[in-house]
Design a protein around this motif. Structure first.
Motif, PDB file in Angstrom:
ATOM      1  N   ALA A  30       0.843  -1.189   0.000  1.00 46.62           N
ATOM      2  CA  ALA A  30       0.000   0.000   0.000  1.00 46.62           C
ATOM      3  C   ALA A  30       0.882   1.244   0.000  1.00 46.62           C
ATOM      4  O   ALA A  30       2.078   1.181   0.282  1.00 46.62           O
ATOM      5  N   GLU A  31       0.244   2.355  -0.319  1.00 45.43           N
ATOM      6  CA  GLU A  31       0.884   3.668  -0.212  1.00 45.43           C
ATOM      7  C   GLU A  31      -0.086   4.591   0.494  1.00 45.43           C
ATOM      8  O   GLU A  31      -1.307   4.432   0.371  1.00 45.43           O
ATOM      9  N   CYS A  32       0.458   5.556   1.222  1.00 45.99           N
ATOM     10  CA  CYS A  32      -0.382   6.502   1.946  1.00 45.99           C
ATOM     11  C   CYS A  32       0.236   7.897   1.841  1.00 45.99           C
ATOM     12  O   CYS A  32       1.438   8.067   2.061  1.00 45.99           O
ATOM     13  N   CYS A  37      -5.105   6.694   0.340  1.00 44.84           N
ATOM     14  CA  CYS A  37      -4.589   5.333   0.531  1.00 44.84           C
ATOM     15  C   CYS A  37      -4.779   4.543  -0.749  1.00 44.84           C
ATOM     16  O   CYS A  37      -5.878   4.536  -1.311  1.00 44.84           O
ATOM     17  N   THR A  38      -3.742   3.874  -1.183  1.00 47.76           N
ATOM     18  CA  THR A  38      -3.816   3.027  -2.363  1.00 47.76           C
ATOM     19  C   THR A  38      -3.329   1.626  -2.009  1.00 47.76           C
ATOM     20  O   THR A  38      -2.252   1.479  -1.426  1.00 47.76           O
ATOM     21  N   ASN A  39      -4.134   0.632  -2.337  1.00 47.55           N
ATOM     22  CA  ASN A  39      -3.750  -0.772  -2.205  1.00 47.55           C
ATOM     23  C   ASN A  39      -3.476  -1.299  -3.604  1.00 47.55           C
ATOM     24  O   ASN A  39      -4.315  -1.153  -4.487  1.00 47.55           O
ATOM     25  N   THR A  90      -7.863   3.095  -4.838  1.00 49.66           N
ATOM     26  CA  THR A  90      -7.454   4.300  -4.135  1.00 49.66           C
ATOM     27  C   THR A  90      -8.675   4.916  -3.475  1.00 49.66           C
ATOM     28  O   THR A  90      -9.722   5.069  -4.110  1.00 49.66           O
TER      29      THR A  90
END
Length: 157
Positions: free
Chosen positions: A16-18, A96-98, A109
């Motif tokens: 993930a990214e945040c 947030c992106t998974n 996202t």
């Protein structure tokens, strides 16, 4: 036997990214450990003539969230300090992106809009710990889902 999900389509928890956007400045939260945002619908119970039970009607919603991050940034403490000093509250967005490259579902996202801290840790130490982390709770007033997972093969019949 019916169609089943492929194991590879389970999303890896750490893939993930945040990002957080505060006062127009976007920051990559590489020190976040976990985050969860929830929508709770508010409902009214309605008596209905001819029924022994009541009906339920959605009347709104409330967005809440919680996160844990490593205790190595003053970013959120600075927001609390600004509020203490000026009375001006700070609102921010969290994106947030998974995306697990092994899965066939692609990426999702979610953008949490107008987030606001419930409070936070000002100072912390622990001579017996491996590392320091901190939890924070927040509310949000809106959300968008600009990218959605692709439906799993077999879900659509």
């Amino acid at each position: 036997m019916g169609t089943t999900m492929n194991a590879r389509d389970a999303i890896s928890a750490s893939m993930a990214e945040c990002y957080v956007t505060i006062d127009g400045q976007r920051k990559h939260l590489i020190n976040i450990i976990n985050l969860e945002a929830n929508v709770e619908k508010t409902k009214s119970e309605l008596p209905i003539l001819g029924r022994t039970g009541k009906g339920n009607k959605s009347t709104g919603w409330k967005g809440t969230g919680s996160a844990t991050m490593y205790y190595n940034t003053s970013l959120f403490r600075e927001m609390l300090y600004k509020y203490k000093e000026t009375g001006t509250d700070v609102y921010f967005d969290i994106q947030c992106t998974n995306e697990d490259p092994t899965s066939s579902v692609g990426r999702q996202t979610v953008i949490l809009k107008d987030c606001n801290l419930d409070g936070g840790i000002l100072a912390k130490f622990d001579a017996d710990a491996e590392y320091l982390d901190e939890d924070f709770d927040f509310t949000f007033d809106d959300f968008e889902i600009p990218e959605k997972f692709t439906a799993l093969s077999g879900m659509e019949e």
